[in-house]
Design a protein around this motif. Sequence first.
Motif, PDB file in Angstrom:
ATOM      1  N   PHE A  61    -105.640  25.828  52.495  1.00  0.00           N
ATOM      2  CA  PHE A  61    -105.499  24.684  53.399  1.00  0.00           C
ATOM      3  C   PHE A  61    -106.666  24.675  54.374  1.00  0.00           C
ATOM      4  O   PHE A  61    -107.252  25.709  54.688  1.00  0.00           O
ATOM      5  CB  PHE A  61    -104.157  24.696  54.138  1.00  0.00           C
ATOM      6  N   ASN A  62    -106.993  23.470  54.839  1.00  0.00           N
ATOM      7  CA  ASN A  62    -108.100  23.262  55.778  1.00  0.00           C
ATOM      8  C   ASN A  62    -109.362  23.985  55.278  1.00  0.00           C
ATOM      9  O   ASN A  62    -109.861  23.690  54.221  1.00  0.00           O
ATOM     10  CB  ASN A  62    -107.699  23.708  57.179  1.00  0.00           C
ATOM     11  N   HIS A  63    -109.861  24.956  56.059  1.00  0.00           N
ATOM     12  CA  HIS A  63    -111.060  25.698  55.682  1.00  0.00           C
ATOM     13  C   HIS A  63    -110.719  27.058  55.067  1.00  0.00           C
ATOM     14  O   HIS A  63    -111.613  27.897  54.916  1.00  0.00           O
ATOM     15  CB  HIS A  63    -111.946  25.933  56.910  1.00  0.00           C
ATOM     16  N   LEU A  64    -109.479  27.270  54.698  1.00  0.00           N
ATOM     17  CA  LEU A  64    -109.027  28.619  54.391  1.00  0.00           C
ATOM     18  C   LEU A  64    -108.556  28.800  52.953  1.00  0.00           C
ATOM     19  O   LEU A  64    -107.847  27.958  52.401  1.00  0.00           O
ATOM     20  CB  LEU A  64    -107.880  29.005  55.320  1.00  0.00           C
ATOM     21  N   ILE A  65    -108.957  29.941  52.382  1.00  0.00           N
ATOM     22  CA  ILE A  65    -108.370  30.464  51.155  1.00  0.00           C
ATOM     23  C   ILE A  65    -107.811  31.823  51.542  1.00  0.00           C
ATOM     24  O   ILE A  65    -108.545  32.693  52.017  1.00  0.00           O
ATOM     25  CB  ILE A  65    -109.421  30.624  50.044  1.00  0.00           C
ATOM     26  N   TYR A  66    -106.509  32.004  51.388  1.00  0.00           N
ATOM     27  CA  TYR A  66    -105.907  33.240  51.898  1.00  0.00           C
ATOM     28  C   TYR A  66    -104.777  33.702  50.985  1.00  0.00           C
ATOM     29  O   TYR A  66    -104.219  32.927  50.205  1.00  0.00           O
ATOM     30  CB  TYR A  66    -105.364  33.020  53.320  1.00  0.00           C
ATOM     31  N   VAL A  67    -104.443  34.991  51.124  1.00  0.00           N
ATOM     32  CA  VAL A  67    -103.269  35.545  50.461  1.00  0.00           C
ATOM     33  C   VAL A  67    -102.438  36.317  51.478  1.00  0.00           C
ATOM     34  O   VAL A  67    -102.969  36.946  52.396  1.00  0.00           O
ATOM     35  CB  VAL A  67    -103.633  36.468  49.272  1.00  0.00           C
ATOM     36  N   MET A  68    -101.118  36.219  51.313  1.00  0.00           N
ATOM     37  CA  MET A  68    -100.140  37.019  52.050  1.00  0.00           C
ATOM     38  C   MET A  68     -99.063  37.390  51.041  1.00  0.00           C
ATOM     39  O   MET A  68     -97.980  36.836  51.031  1.00  0.00           O
ATOM     40  CB  MET A  68     -99.556  36.237  53.227  1.00  0.00           C
ATOM     41  N   PRO A  69     -99.366  38.330  50.148  1.00  0.00           N
ATOM     42  CA  PRO A  69     -98.487  38.581  48.994  1.00  0.00           C
ATOM     43  C   PRO A  69     -97.229  39.337  49.370  1.00  0.00           C
ATOM     44  O   PRO A  69     -97.110  39.896  50.469  1.00  0.00           O
ATOM     45  CB  PRO A  69     -99.374  39.436  48.088  1.00  0.00           C
ATOM     46  N   PRO A  70     -96.267  39.394  48.446  1.00  0.00           N
ATOM     47  CA  PRO A  70     -95.116  40.275  48.639  1.00  0.00           C
ATOM     48  C   PRO A  70     -95.566  41.717  48.847  1.00  0.00           C
ATOM     49  O   PRO A  70     -96.579  42.145  48.272  1.00  0.00           O
ATOM     50  CB  PRO A  70     -94.324  40.117  47.334  1.00  0.00           C
ATOM     51  N   PHE A  71     -94.813  42.463  49.633  1.00  0.00           N
ATOM     52  CA  PHE A  71     -95.161  43.862  49.871  1.00  0.00           C
ATOM     53  C   PHE A  71     -95.024  44.696  48.599  1.00  0.00           C
ATOM     54  O   PHE A  71     -95.611  45.772  48.487  1.00  0.00           O
ATOM     55  CB  PHE A  71     -94.255  44.466  50.951  1.00  0.00           C
ATOM     56  N   THR A  72     -94.246  44.208  47.636  1.00  0.00           N
ATOM     57  CA  THR A  72     -93.970  44.947  46.408  1.00  0.00           C
ATOM     58  C   THR A  72     -95.026  44.719  45.329  1.00  0.00           C
ATOM     59  O   THR A  72     -94.869  45.199  44.208  1.00  0.00           O
ATOM     60  CB  THR A  72     -92.594  44.541  45.856  1.00  0.00           C
ATOM     61  N   ILE A  73     -96.083  44.012  45.635  1.00  0.00           N
ATOM     62  CA  ILE A  73     -97.096  43.701  44.637  1.00  0.00           C
ATOM     63  C   ILE A  73     -97.760  44.979  44.133  1.00  0.00           C
ATOM     64  O   ILE A  73     -97.966  45.942  44.886  1.00  0.00           O
ATOM     65  CB  ILE A  73     -98.143  42.721  45.229  1.00  0.00           C
ATOM     66  N   THR A  74     -98.082  45.005  42.841  1.00  0.00           N
ATOM     67  CA  THR A  74     -98.770  46.166  42.267  1.00  0.00           C
ATOM     68  C   THR A  74    -100.274  46.034  42.493  1.00  0.00           C
ATOM     69  O   THR A  74    -100.792  44.945  42.774  1.00  0.00           O
ATOM     70  CB  THR A  74     -98.498  46.277  40.766  1.00  0.00           C
ATOM     71  N   THR A  75    -100.990  47.137  42.339  1.00  0.00           N
ATOM     72  CA  THR A  75    -102.447  47.089  42.506  1.00  0.00           C
ATOM     73  C   THR A  75    -103.081  46.165  41.467  1.00  0.00           C
ATOM     74  O   THR A  75    -104.041  45.444  41.774  1.00  0.00           O
ATOM     75  CB  THR A  75    -103.053  48.495  42.394  1.00  0.00           C
TER      76      THR A  75
END
Length: 422
Positions: free
Chosen positions: A393-407
């Motif tokens: 959104f806007n000027h941003l590409i971001y991630v805030m994944p689940p804490f359980t995500i694997t490497t």
Amino acid sequence: MSTDLAFDRQHIWHPYTSMLNPLPVYPVAAAEGCTLILEDGRRLIDGTASWWSAVHGYNHPVLNAAVTEQLAKMAHVMFGGITHAPAVQLCQQLLSMVPAPLSKVFLADSGSIAVEVAIKMALQYWQASDTPQKTKLISLRKGYHGDTFAAMAVCDPTDSMHSMFSELLPQHFFLPAPACPFDQPFSAECMAPLEALLAAEHQHIAALILEPIVQGYGGMRFYHPEYLRRARALCNQYKVLFIADEIATGFGRTGKLFACEHADIAPDIMCVGKALSGGYLTLAATLCTDEVARGISQSAAGGLMHGPTFMANPLACAVALASLKLIAQNHWQQQVAAIAQQLSTELAAAKHFAKVKEVRVLGAIGVFEMHQPVDVALLQAQFVELGVWIRPFNHLIYVMPPFTITTHELSKLTAAMLTVAA
């Protein structure tokens, strides 16, 4: 059963979207772990945790069991004149996790409503304290606190999606967004606007409200903990309540259980939501100290003037209790620290990309700030083709994944971000 996309496009409003030229939508048939499964069978690694709420991922057996067990007893019952074990046990668990001075809990429907309740708390507190002239709030530019009217009134009045309502909203005081990055030396000059405003107007100010450490919708801006420490001290000095909007930052997202802990402070009023219910059902809470609760309860009204129909919904409370227990049991500190380290390592290459202005990582948040606004529909399609769900959104590409995500799953997200931003 397939989704009728033509009907959806013609009749159903999606968030922040035009009905004349709506953004594309992707029909999801199921979700499991950190994966969204589209109706056509494609599998997408979810990089947004359903707007930062599904911290345990999807279809979690513990959370499923909590909902199922509670559903067999009762789905809902009014909270006026009635209480129930899911609400009591949830509040017990919540109070065991938040900063110690917070001791009273109001269970709300959503994050925006939690902010509305927080504002009501502040205003009622001062009315009961024979200082009814304290009706103004201080907020920060680049701040975002929700879409309902009192919440909109403390969002950035010009640089936000709510600017068209500015003349209809209560007028409050706004300070410059903190210009003191999280990982840079702190300058006392950052506090000058707040110091000057409180010195001049404290007799009219009920509360300061802010998103601690991370300004979310305002640009994923990470600011220095010392700003919080000094703001808390100034609020004490000038007898102004301190409201922490931890709806996005609460429950470990920034590397601390609550972002206020980066500054070792406690607010008078705190709002939590999103991860509270693990992304299963809409639920939020507004917490306050004994002093605030006592003041409100001594007011002419005799109590806090708010009472949603679905307040303390038993299903939502049951799954939220299970979610909070998982956060404690799943060693969130290690989970978030590992995500932060991997994001820092794998996103670093973008610092040299021509289109990328800045790369930022804090806790389980990874951000590319671009020089130009992004084309949401175009980037969304590219991400889907790359097998990930990332919502820019806007000027941003971001991630805030689940804490359980694997490497491996997280590497797929970071690789997609690098590909799109290059």
